[in-house]
Design a protein around this motif. Structure first.
Motif, PDB file in Angstrom:
ATOM      1  N   GLN A 115     145.266 -26.313  -5.937  1.00 14.65           N
ATOM      2  CA  GLN A 115     145.163 -24.874  -6.158  1.00 14.65           C
ATOM      3  C   GLN A 115     143.831 -24.296  -5.681  1.00 14.65           C
ATOM      4  O   GLN A 115     143.583 -23.103  -5.852  1.00 14.65           O
ATOM      5  N   THR A 116     142.987 -25.132  -5.092  1.00 16.42           N
ATOM      6  CA  THR A 116     141.677 -24.662  -4.631  1.00 16.42           C
ATOM      7  C   THR A 116     141.820 -23.649  -3.509  1.00 16.42           C
ATOM      8  O   THR A 116     142.526 -23.896  -2.517  1.00 16.42           O
ATOM      9  N   ARG A 117     141.142 -22.518  -3.657  1.00 14.07           N
ATOM     10  CA  ARG A 117     141.124 -21.474  -2.631  1.00 14.07           C
ATOM     11  C   ARG A 117     139.672 -21.108  -2.357  1.00 14.07           C
ATOM     12  O   ARG A 117     138.989 -20.563  -3.246  1.00 14.07           O
ATOM     13  N   PRO A 118     139.157 -21.420  -1.164  1.00 12.88           N
ATOM     14  CA  PRO A 118     137.752 -21.132  -0.875  1.00 12.88           C
ATOM     15  C   PRO A 118     137.396 -19.678  -1.160  1.00 12.88           C
ATOM     16  O   PRO A 118     138.115 -18.754  -0.778  1.00 12.88           O
ATOM     17  N   GLY A 119     136.297 -19.495  -1.866  1.00  9.97           N
ATOM     18  CA  GLY A 119     135.822 -18.154  -2.170  1.00  9.97           C
ATOM     19  C   GLY A 119     136.315 -17.602  -3.475  1.00  9.97           C
ATOM     20  O   GLY A 119     135.840 -16.553  -3.926  1.00  9.97           O
ATOM     21  N   GLU A 120     137.300 -18.293  -4.107  1.00 16.91           N
ATOM     22  CA  GLU A 120     137.873 -17.794  -5.350  1.00 16.91           C
ATOM     23  C   GLU A 120     137.686 -18.802  -6.476  1.00 16.91           C
ATOM     24  O   GLU A 120     137.628 -20.013  -6.247  1.00 16.91           O
ATOM     25  N   LEU A 121     137.633 -18.294  -7.709  1.00 12.73           N
ATOM     26  CA  LEU A 121     137.656 -19.153  -8.877  1.00 12.73           C
ATOM     27  C   LEU A 121     139.096 -19.607  -9.128  1.00 12.73           C
ATOM     28  O   LEU A 121     140.041 -18.994  -8.628  1.00 12.73           O
ATOM     29  N   PRO A 122     139.294 -20.684  -9.895  1.00 13.70           N
ATOM     30  CA  PRO A 122     140.662 -21.175 -10.132  1.00 13.70           C
ATOM     31  C   PRO A 122     141.598 -20.124 -10.711  1.00 13.70           C
ATOM     32  O   PRO A 122     142.803 -20.133 -10.427  1.00 13.70           O
ATOM     33  N   SER A 123     141.064 -19.200 -11.509  1.00 19.07           N
ATOM     34  CA  SER A 123     141.905 -18.163 -12.107  1.00 19.07           C
ATOM     35  C   SER A 123     142.161 -17.005 -11.151  1.00 19.07           C
ATOM     36  O   SER A 123     142.892 -16.069 -11.482  1.00 19.07           O
ATOM     37  N   GLY A 124     141.592 -17.070  -9.956  1.00 16.66           N
ATOM     38  CA  GLY A 124     141.831 -16.052  -8.941  1.00 16.66           C
ATOM     39  C   GLY A 124     140.681 -15.092  -8.769  1.00 16.66           C
ATOM     40  O   GLY A 124     140.103 -14.607  -9.744  1.00 16.66           O
ATOM     41  N   GLY A 125     140.331 -14.816  -7.513  1.00 18.91           N
ATOM     42  CA  GLY A 125     139.313 -13.832  -7.207  1.00 18.91           C
ATOM     43  C   GLY A 125     137.906 -14.293  -7.518  1.00 18.91           C
ATOM     44  O   GLY A 125     137.646 -15.454  -7.837  1.00 18.91           O
ATOM     45  N   PRO A 134     134.573  -6.838  -3.418  1.00 20.21           N
ATOM     46  CA  PRO A 134     134.449  -8.217  -3.893  1.00 20.21           C
ATOM     47  C   PRO A 134     133.528  -9.041  -2.993  1.00 20.21           C
ATOM     48  O   PRO A 134     133.573  -8.931  -1.768  1.00 20.21           O
ATOM     49  N   ILE A 135     132.690  -9.852  -3.611  1.00 19.36           N
ATOM     50  CA  ILE A 135     131.833 -10.799  -2.908  1.00 19.36           C
ATOM     51  C   ILE A 135     132.302 -12.199  -3.304  1.00 19.36           C
ATOM     52  O   ILE A 135     132.321 -12.541  -4.490  1.00 19.36           O
ATOM     53  N   HIS A 136     132.716 -12.986  -2.328  1.00 14.43           N
ATOM     54  CA  HIS A 136     133.298 -14.295  -2.616  1.00 14.43           C
ATOM     55  C   HIS A 136     132.258 -15.264  -3.174  1.00 14.43           C
ATOM     56  O   HIS A 136     131.056 -15.091  -2.976  1.00 14.43           O
ATOM     57  N   GLN A 137     132.758 -16.279  -3.862  1.00 19.22           N
ATOM     58  CA  GLN A 137     131.906 -17.282  -4.480  1.00 19.22           C
ATOM     59  C   GLN A 137     132.074 -18.628  -3.795  1.00 19.22           C
ATOM     60  O   GLN A 137     133.198 -19.062  -3.523  1.00 19.22           O
ATOM     61  N   MET A 138     130.967 -19.287  -3.531  1.00 19.32           N
ATOM     62  CA  MET A 138     130.997 -20.602  -2.892  1.00 19.32           C
ATOM     63  C   MET A 138     131.206 -21.689  -3.943  1.00 19.32           C
ATOM     64  O   MET A 138     130.481 -21.765  -4.932  1.00 19.32           O
ATOM     65  N   SER A 139     132.180 -22.526  -3.715  1.00 14.64           N
ATOM     66  CA  SER A 139     132.389 -23.740  -4.509  1.00 14.64           C
ATOM     67  C   SER A 139     132.400 -23.484  -6.009  1.00 14.64           C
ATOM     68  O   SER A 139     131.766 -24.206  -6.790  1.00 14.64           O
ATOM     69  N   ASN A 140     133.117 -22.433  -6.427  1.00  9.31           N
ATOM     70  CA  ASN A 140     133.227 -22.111  -7.850  1.00  9.31           C
ATOM     71  C   ASN A 140     131.867 -21.906  -8.500  1.00  9.31           C
ATOM     72  O   ASN A 140     131.690 -22.165  -9.692  1.00  9.31           O
ATOM     73  N   CYS A 141     130.902 -21.421  -7.716  1.00 17.84           N
ATOM     74  CA  CYS A 141     129.547 -21.349  -8.248  1.00 17.84           C
ATOM     75  C   CYS A 141     128.803 -20.108  -7.745  1.00 17.84           C
ATOM     76  O   CYS A 141     128.694 -19.123  -8.446  1.00 17.84           O
ATOM     77  N   SER A 142     128.258 -20.169  -6.525  1.00 10.69           N
ATOM     78  CA  SER A 142     127.388 -19.107  -5.972  1.00 10.69           C
ATOM     79  C   SER A 142     126.086 -19.025  -6.751  1.00 10.69           C
ATOM     80  O   SER A 142     125.813 -18.076  -7.483  1.00 10.69           O
ATOM     81  N   SER A 143     125.257 -20.047  -6.574  1.00  6.58           N
ATOM     82  CA  SER A 143     124.016 -20.145  -7.335  1.00  6.58           C
ATOM     83  C   SER A 143     122.813 -19.505  -6.655  1.00  6.58           C
ATOM     84  O   SER A 143     121.719 -19.527  -7.215  1.00  6.58           O
ATOM     85  N   PHE A 144     122.996 -18.925  -5.448  1.00  4.37           N
ATOM     86  CA  PHE A 144     121.907 -18.140  -4.864  1.00  4.37           C
ATOM     87  C   PHE A 144     121.950 -16.755  -5.506  1.00  4.37           C
ATOM     88  O   PHE A 144     122.061 -15.729  -4.846  1.00  4.37           O
ATOM     89  N   SER A 145     121.876 -16.754  -6.808  1.00  5.45           N
ATOM     90  CA  SER A 145     122.001 -15.544  -7.604  1.00  5.45           C
ATOM     91  C   SER A 145     121.321 -15.788  -8.941  1.00  5.45           C
ATOM     92  O   SER A 145     121.235 -16.928  -9.407  1.00  5.45           O
ATOM     93  N   GLU A 146     120.829 -14.722  -9.558  1.00  2.00           N
ATOM     94  CA  GLU A 146     120.167 -14.878 -10.853  1.00  2.00           C
ATOM     95  C   GLU A 146     121.150 -15.263 -11.947  1.00  2.00           C
ATOM     96  O   GLU A 146     120.784 -15.934 -12.905  1.00  2.00           O
TER      97      GLU A 146
END
Length: 376
Positions: A115-125, A134-146
């Protein structure tokens, strides 16, 4: 009650990341909002920024996206169904949480979740946006953020005494090596090991092999500096990759080849070299991501194994905890992996330095406000 966060956004490949204030939506029922304390800059982040990230079996990441995936932080808010963590907990982010119900997840292979979709969380979006976009998230994370929102299954709670600016390294580079050594290759006490390429991940393969009890650990790379560092991390022998006779020297040192070969460069030539330096009956593990479209031809040896692996085969709830305890017991080197700590605002400078080859070791993006608060 949504909030905001300064983040570094990739709008176009090979262009500087844009530092801007993003809106952070409320975490969903099975999600967690964390304040990012520290994020390592991994080669995958550079590949994403340069448009060269190619993960087998997955489509390319959509843009815009906030990079960053090697992270640790402090839980701020939790969704209504979350029970595993609570506000104030210190956590490492697991970038392969899985959906929890597909065949791969049920069989313990969440990293291969269908069910992995690059840029999205498992629950979608995504939970990040800029002025409604919308700004996509890398690897269920996006840690270049506060701060960011991650799946609850992706939060691995750790003891508060574990420094967060060291814990972040476990989320990718260190766990990748641990998974390759202990789960892919099942290195046993007395095994001989080859590590071809001793950069950030390769050094961790070396020290994981030490923990596993390997008695002969041969590091091969270009440059005496890297080889000296590999010796500090536990390599018993070092060989210069520029020496065309290094494979025969491996054979001399091991009586015909190593039991376990680890290739951490991921070019067709080095994959073949690692295969040839491994004895019949041995196993070769390719740890890194090969360049897009590359192939390698190997001779057929019925008794010699070949595998890809690393982080995608770890069991994070168990393995991350083990790695934390190894560090706290003085048996895992994390401090020595770090070359510099920099604030998020300097992320583009760091990416350029890495591209120019000016940084040896991990650079950590740190949020001093969160780190200082963690110590009180």
């Amino acid at each position: 009650m949504s909030t905001t966060s300064m983040a570094a956004v990739l709008y176009a490949e090979r262009e500087p990341l844009v530092l801007e204030q993003l809106d952070v939506a409320d975490p969903g029922a099975d999600e967690v909002q964390i304040a990012v304390a520290a994020s390592g800059i991994c080669a995958s982040d550079v590949h994403l920024a340069d448009g060269t990230l190619d993960i087998p079996g997955l489509p390319a990441y959509p843009l815009p996206v906030v990079p960053g995936h090697e992270a640790a932080g402090i839980v701020e808010r939790v969704g209504s169904a979350v029970r595993r963590v609570q506000p104030g907990d210190h956590v490492i982010v697991n970038i392969y949480p899985g959906c929890g119900y597909c065949d791969d997840c049920i069989c313990g292979r969440a990293s291969h979740c269908s069910q992995t979709r690059p840029g999205e969380l498992p629950s979608g979006g995504s939970r990040l946006s800029s002025r409604g976009r919308p700004i996509h998230q890398m690897s269920n994370c996006s840690s270049f953020s506060e701060r960011t929102v991650v799946p609850a299954r992706g939060c691995i709670k750790i003891p508060n005494r574990m420094p967060l600016d060291r814990a972040c390294l476990i989320g990718c580079g260190v766990a990748t090596a641990y998974g390759a050594v202990f789960r892919n290759a099942a290195v046993q006490p007395g095994h001989s090991v080859l590590v071809l390429g001793v950069g950030g991940v390769g050094l961790n393969v070396v020290q994981a092999a030490v923990v596993a009890g390997a008695t002969t650990i041969i590091a091969v790379d270009l440059g005496q500096g890297r080889l000296d560092q590999a010796a500090e991390f536990g390599a018993t022998h070092t060989l210069d990759a520029a020496d065309p006779d290094w494979p025969s020297k491996v054979a001399d040192l091991t009586g015909g080849g190593v039991d376990r070969g680890f290739e951490v460069v991921s070019t067709p030539g080095t994959v073949r070299q690692a295969y040839e330096a491994t004895r019949d009956g041995g196993l070769v593990t390719v740890v890194g991501l090969a360049p897009p479209g590359s192939t390698v031809t190997l001779p057929t040896v019925p008794s010699k194994g070949f595998a890809r692996g690393g982080l995608r085969w770890t069991q994070p709830v168990v393995d991350y905890s083990v790695l934390v305890q190894l560090y706290l017991a003085g048996r895992l080197k994390l401090d020595e992996l770090i070359s510099h700590e920099r604030p998020l605002m300097e992320v583009n400078d760091v990416l350029d330095e890495i591209r120019r080859g000016e940084r040896r070791g991990r650079v950590i993006l740190t949020n001093r406000a969160v780190l200082d608060g963690a110590h009180h």
